[in-house]
Design a protein around this motif. Sequence first.
Motif, PDB file in Angstrom:
ATOM      1  N   HIS A 121       0.817  -1.222   0.000  1.00 24.29           N
ATOM      2  CA  HIS A 121       0.000   0.000   0.000  1.00 24.29           C
ATOM      3  C   HIS A 121       0.848   1.269   0.000  1.00 24.29           C
ATOM      4  CE1 HIS A 121       0.816  -0.027   4.329  1.00 24.29           C
ATOM      5  NE2 HIS A 121       0.429   1.224   4.345  1.00 24.29           N
ATOM      6  N   HIS A 122       2.139   1.149   0.239  1.00 24.25           N
ATOM      7  CA  HIS A 122       3.013   2.328   0.238  1.00 24.25           C
ATOM      8  C   HIS A 122       3.273   2.866  -1.165  1.00 24.25           C
ATOM      9  CE1 HIS A 122       4.066   2.684   4.515  1.00 24.25           C
ATOM     10  NE2 HIS A 122       3.738   1.408   4.529  1.00 24.25           N
ATOM     11  N   GLY A 123       2.767   2.187  -2.187  1.00 22.12           N
ATOM     12  CA  GLY A 123       2.891   2.676  -3.558  1.00 22.12           C
ATOM     13  C   GLY A 123       1.746   3.584  -3.966  1.00 22.12           C
ATOM     14  N   GLU A 124       0.733   3.714  -3.107  1.00 24.24           N
ATOM     15  CA  GLU A 124      -0.404   4.577  -3.408  1.00 24.24           C
ATOM     16  C   GLU A 124      -0.004   6.036  -3.231  1.00 24.24           C
ATOM     17  OE1 GLU A 124      -3.356   3.222  -0.650  1.00 24.24           O
ATOM     18  OE2 GLU A 124      -3.435   1.223  -1.567  1.00 24.24           O
ATOM     19  N   GLU A 125      -0.547   6.897  -4.092  1.00 20.44           N
ATOM     20  CA  GLU A 125      -0.143   8.309  -4.120  1.00 20.44           C
ATOM     21  C   GLU A 125      -0.233   9.000  -2.758  1.00 20.44           C
ATOM     22  OE1 GLU A 125      -1.286  12.457  -6.389  1.00 20.44           O
ATOM     23  OE2 GLU A 125      -1.804  10.554  -7.317  1.00 20.44           O
ATOM     24  N   GLY A 126      -1.351   8.862  -2.076  1.00 20.77           N
ATOM     25  CA  GLY A 126      -1.507   9.508  -0.772  1.00 20.77           C
ATOM     26  C   GLY A 126      -0.518   8.975   0.250  1.00 20.77           C
ATOM     27  N   GLN A 127      -0.243   7.675   0.191  1.00 25.16           N
ATOM     28  CA  GLN A 127       0.703   7.073   1.131  1.00 25.16           C
ATOM     29  C   GLN A 127       2.124   7.538   0.840  1.00 25.16           C
ATOM     30  OE1 GLN A 127      -0.204   5.131   3.864  1.00 25.16           O
ATOM     31  NE2 GLN A 127       1.897   5.609   4.415  1.00 25.16           N
ATOM     32  N   ILE A 128       2.450   7.723  -0.415  1.00 27.25           N
ATOM     33  CA  ILE A 128       3.788   8.219  -0.777  1.00 27.25           C
ATOM     34  C   ILE A 128       4.006   9.598  -0.152  1.00 27.25           C
ATOM     35  CG2 ILE A 128       5.221   9.059  -2.691  1.00 27.25           C
ATOM     36  CD1 ILE A 128       3.940   6.757  -4.381  1.00 27.25           C
ATOM     37  N   VAL A 129       3.002  10.460  -0.236  1.00 28.28           N
ATOM     38  CA  VAL A 129       3.096  11.806   0.351  1.00 28.28           C
ATOM     39  C   VAL A 129       3.303  11.702   1.865  1.00 28.28           C
ATOM     40  CG1 VAL A 129       1.798  13.933   0.807  1.00 28.28           C
ATOM     41  CG2 VAL A 129       1.778  12.911  -1.479  1.00 28.28           C
ATOM     42  N   ARG A 130       2.550  10.828   2.521  1.00 30.10           N
ATOM     43  CA  ARG A 130       2.699  10.656   3.978  1.00 30.10           C
ATOM     44  C   ARG A 130       4.072  10.088   4.337  1.00 30.10           C
ATOM     45  NH1 ARG A 130      -2.611   9.299   3.033  1.00 30.10           N
ATOM     46  NH2 ARG A 130      -2.228   7.044   3.001  1.00 30.10           N
ATOM     47  N   ASP A 131       4.562   9.158   3.513  1.00 28.21           N
ATOM     48  CA  ASP A 131       5.878   8.566   3.785  1.00 28.21           C
ATOM     49  C   ASP A 131       6.995   9.591   3.635  1.00 28.21           C
ATOM     50  OD1 ASP A 131       4.704   6.122   4.292  1.00 28.21           O
ATOM     51  OD2 ASP A 131       5.210   5.252   2.346  1.00 28.21           O
ATOM     52  N   ILE A 132       6.885  10.474   2.652  1.00 28.25           N
ATOM     53  CA  ILE A 132       7.890  11.528   2.480  1.00 28.25           C
ATOM     54  C   ILE A 132       7.868  12.466   3.687  1.00 28.25           C
ATOM     55  CG2 ILE A 132       8.509  13.579   1.127  1.00 28.25           C
ATOM     56  CD1 ILE A 132       7.612  11.937  -1.374  1.00 28.25           C
ATOM     57  N   ALA A 133       6.688  12.840   4.140  1.00 28.15           N
ATOM     58  CA  ALA A 133       6.572  13.711   5.324  1.00 28.15           C
ATOM     59  C   ALA A 133       7.172  13.018   6.549  1.00 28.15           C
ATOM     60  CB  ALA A 133       5.110  14.078   5.571  1.00 28.15           C
ATOM     61  N   ARG A 134       6.923  11.723   6.685  1.00 30.05           N
ATOM     62  CA  ARG A 134       7.489  10.950   7.801  1.00 30.05           C
ATOM     63  C   ARG A 134       9.014  10.968   7.738  1.00 30.05           C
ATOM     64  NH1 ARG A 134       6.490   5.032   6.935  1.00 30.05           N
ATOM     65  NH2 ARG A 134       8.388   5.315   5.740  1.00 30.05           N
ATOM     66  N   SER A 135       9.580  10.759   6.554  1.00 27.84           N
ATOM     67  CA  SER A 135      11.037  10.777   6.387  1.00 27.84           C
ATOM     68  C   SER A 135      11.616  12.131   6.770  1.00 27.84           C
ATOM     69  CB  SER A 135      11.414  10.436   4.939  1.00 27.84           C
ATOM     70  OG  SER A 135      11.124   9.101   4.657  1.00 27.84           O
ATOM     71  N   GLU A 136      10.914  13.192   6.402  1.00 30.04           N
ATOM     72  CA  GLU A 136      11.372  14.535   6.750  1.00 30.04           C
ATOM     73  C   GLU A 136      11.349  14.751   8.262  1.00 30.04           C
ATOM     74  OE1 GLU A 136       8.655  16.719   4.275  1.00 30.04           O
ATOM     75  OE2 GLU A 136      10.028  16.658   2.553  1.00 30.04           O
ATOM     76  N   TYR A 161      11.748  12.365  10.534  1.00 27.23           N
ATOM     77  CA  TYR A 161      12.895  11.613  11.059  1.00 27.23           C
ATOM     78  C   TYR A 161      14.144  12.485  11.014  1.00 27.23           C
ATOM     79  CZ  TYR A 161      11.234   6.747  11.490  1.00 27.23           C
ATOM     80  OH  TYR A 161      10.632   5.592  11.897  1.00 27.23           O
ATOM     81  N   THR A 162      14.400  13.075   9.867  1.00 25.05           N
ATOM     82  CA  THR A 162      15.594  13.901   9.687  1.00 25.05           C
ATOM     83  C   THR A 162      15.574  15.101  10.627  1.00 25.05           C
ATOM     84  OG1 THR A 162      15.787  13.219   7.378  1.00 25.05           O
ATOM     85  CG2 THR A 162      16.918  15.247   8.002  1.00 25.05           C
ATOM     86  N   ALA A 163      14.450  15.785  10.705  1.00 23.16           N
ATOM     87  CA  ALA A 163      14.349  16.979  11.553  1.00 23.16           C
ATOM     88  C   ALA A 163      14.574  16.655  13.027  1.00 23.16           C
ATOM     89  CB  ALA A 163      12.980  17.632  11.361  1.00 23.16           C
ATOM     90  N   LEU A 164      14.211  15.444  13.434  1.00 24.36           N
ATOM     91  CA  LEU A 164      14.364  15.045  14.833  1.00 24.36           C
ATOM     92  C   LEU A 164      15.713  14.391  15.117  1.00 24.36           C
ATOM     93  CD1 LEU A 164      10.772  13.621  15.298  1.00 24.36           C
ATOM     94  CD2 LEU A 164      11.698  15.695  16.367  1.00 24.36           C
ATOM     95  N   GLY A 165      16.555  14.276  14.087  1.00 22.70           N
ATOM     96  CA  GLY A 165      17.877  13.692  14.279  1.00 22.70           C
ATOM     97  C   GLY A 165      17.870  12.172  14.308  1.00 22.70           C
ATOM     98  N   TRP A 166      16.824  11.574  13.767  1.00 23.47           N
ATOM     99  CA  TRP A 166      16.714  10.120  13.716  1.00 23.47           C
ATOM    100  C   TRP A 166      17.118   9.617  12.334  1.00 23.47           C
ATOM    101  CZ3 TRP A 166      13.767   6.342  16.821  1.00 23.47           C
ATOM    102  CH2 TRP A 166      13.527   6.803  18.119  1.00 23.47           C
TER     103      TRP A 166
END
Length: 94
Positions: free
Chosen positions: A38-53, A55-60
């Motif tokens: 399900h991570h290939g769905e457009e809405g999920q891709i947007v959420r996954d990118i935000a999640r990755s950002e 992680y980076t902002a929190l130093g993880w």
Amino acid sequence: MPEPELNAAVIDSTGLRHHEPDLSYRKYRIGIEYEGEHHGEEGQIVRDIARSERYTALGWTEIRISKRHMMDDGKQAVSKVRTALVQAGWRPGR
């Protein structure tokens, strides 16, 4: 390797709860996310990118695992996680 926490919330210095990695090593600031089909769905891709950002902002460090990493008894997944742990300061036998 150390035992990971399951679905433990990542909380910032102000107490704000951000997300819950599938697996995590809080001490080493590593979160592991399993990316199912399900991570290939457009809405999920947007959420996954935000999640990755976040992680980076929190130093993880975010480790993303998919079905292909689980082949051959999960050796590729273990290798990715082990590498991240070593880079974060973990040493075998500690």
